[in-house]
Design an enzyme around this catalytic site. Structure first.
Site, PDB file in Angstrom:
ATOM      1  CG  ASP A   1      -5.175 -10.141   3.949  1.00  0.00           C
ATOM      2  OD1 ASP A   1      -4.975 -10.811   2.852  1.00  0.00           O
ATOM      3  OD2 ASP A   1      -4.782  -8.967   4.179  1.00  0.00           O
TER       4      ASP A   1
ATOM      5  CG  ASP B   1      -3.109  -8.311   0.909  1.00  0.00           C
ATOM      6  OD1 ASP B   1      -2.244  -8.640   2.017  1.00  0.00           O
ATOM      7  OD2 ASP B   1      -4.161  -7.757   1.354  1.00  0.00           O
TER       8      ASP B   1
ATOM      9  CG  HIS C   1      -1.830  -1.089   1.260  1.00  0.00           C
ATOM     10  ND1 HIS C   1      -2.848  -1.080   0.276  1.00  0.00           N
ATOM     11  CD2 HIS C   1      -2.339  -1.916   2.258  1.00  0.00           C
ATOM     12  CE1 HIS C   1      -3.708  -2.216   0.279  1.00  0.00           C
ATOM     13  NE2 HIS C   1      -3.278  -2.755   1.757  1.00  0.00           N
TER      14      HIS C   1
ATOM     15  CG  HIS D   1      -6.883  -5.207   2.105  1.00  0.00           C
ATOM     16  ND1 HIS D   1      -6.194  -6.106   3.184  1.00  0.00           N
ATOM     17  CD2 HIS D   1      -7.986  -4.775   2.782  1.00  0.00           C
ATOM     18  CE1 HIS D   1      -6.932  -6.196   4.277  1.00  0.00           C
ATOM     19  NE2 HIS D   1      -8.012  -5.291   3.968  1.00  0.00           N
TER      20      HIS D   1
END
Length: 326
Positions: free
Chosen positions: A251, A164, A127, A166
């Site tokens: 996740d 991931d 990120h 996200h």
């Protein structure tokens, strides 16, 4: 450690970047190392020496003003760099060591000293933007490694696959204008960080090198399998990278507290092994995984252990959770 075709990077400094109670804390990596020791996997991999990244290496993706600010902020005791991302007096050293270690592991895979590897590092990176932290991430570990890889002999194209839950908005922003880097992301959408639409495809000469696969909640193993068979693997085969890097977040599991894509550990194992098989077919097996998210400690440690088994060509894997009951 015994001689091996698989390498890892790990350094105790990664545990010093810590804030108890925050989802991204040192227990994540402690649980992984404990699992690898318990299952005797640490004996089967080679530990690559860690080092702090040079300033010019971090500057490949980040502004001078930003990394100097992070360094000074941490030296003064740290605090929150943004609403989600904490730091302490050790965090700059941990993040810079994550970058340096990522680069060196990638290089030893490129030059053939090792066949593949897994960078067991914190803080995560996918990120992080050029001029600010975001989503628990300080520096763009995988993006920097990809850009350094392109400077190495025999590496003309690099692919990054991000599983991931996200969207790796930072990685996309840092490499999205480079036609020699393919970025493929599967992620829950709409969801944090709000990016990752199928309409985001790359900029200028790099148009088409960004492949976003946004999933609705609950997609599960079957949805991931379809996406990989129909989109991810064919995209890699068309691009023909000389190296594959993977942002490995665990996740998307159904029992992770921060998301709900309903993937199982069996599904994660299948994804990892499909990527390893693709690397064998496309780029002589040159693949490096980079730790990103994953906030259920047992899921995370088992997921990483299964991926390392795949890298070691060990057919066994463990899924103590099974499929989602919802």
């Amino acid at each position: 450690m015994n001689s091996s075709s698989t390498g890892i990077v790990y350094n105790p400094i990664f545990l010093q970047h810590d804030q108890p109670g925050h989802p991204e804390n040192a227990k994540r990596l402690e649980s992984i190392i404990s699992e690898l020791k318990e299952k005797e996997l640490l004996k089967k991999v080679k530990l690559i020496e860690s080092r702090l990244a040079e300033i010019n290496e971090i500057a490949i993706c980040h502004t001078k003003e930003y990394f100097e600010y992070v360094k000074e902020f941490c030296e003064n005791g740290g605090g929150y760099l943004d609403p989600d991302t904490y730091s302490n007096k050790h965090s700059y050293s941990a993040a810079a060591t994550a970058v340096g270690s990522s680069i060196d592991l990638t290089k030893v895979v490129i030059n053939g000293e090792l066949k593949n590897g897994f960078a067991l590092l914190r803080p995560p990176g996918h990120h992080a933007l050029a001029n600010r932290s975001m989503g628990f991430c300080l520096f763009g570990n995988v993006a920097i490694a990809a850009k350094v890889a392109l400077t190495q002999p025999g590496i003309r194209r690099v692919a990054i696959v991000d599983f991931d839950v996200h969207h790796g908005n930072g990685t996309q922003a840092l490499v999205g204008d480079d036609p020699n880097i393919l970025f493929i992301s599967t992620h829950q959408y709409p969801f944090y960080p709000g990016t990752g639409s199928i309409r985001e495809i790359g900029l200028g000469e790099a148009e088409g090198t960004i492949v976003n696969i946004p999933f609705q909640a609950g997609v599960g193993d079957d949805g991931f399998r379809i996406a990989y068979e129909k989109i991810v693997i064919p995209s890699l085969e068309r691009f023909k990278p000389d190296l594959i890097l993977v942002s490995a977040g665990y996740d998307a599991h159904w029992n992770d507290p921060l998301a709900n894509l309903n993937l199982s550990l069996t599904g994660f194992n299948w994804i990892s092994r499909e990527l390893i098989k693709a690397a064998e077919k496309i780029c002589s097996g040159k693949i490096v995984f980079f730790l990103e998210g994953g906030y259920n400690l047992e899921v995370l440690s088992n997921g990483v252990a299964n991926t390392i088994r795949g890298l070691l060509e060990d057919p066994s894997f463990e899924d103590p959770f099974g499929e989602s009951i919802s």
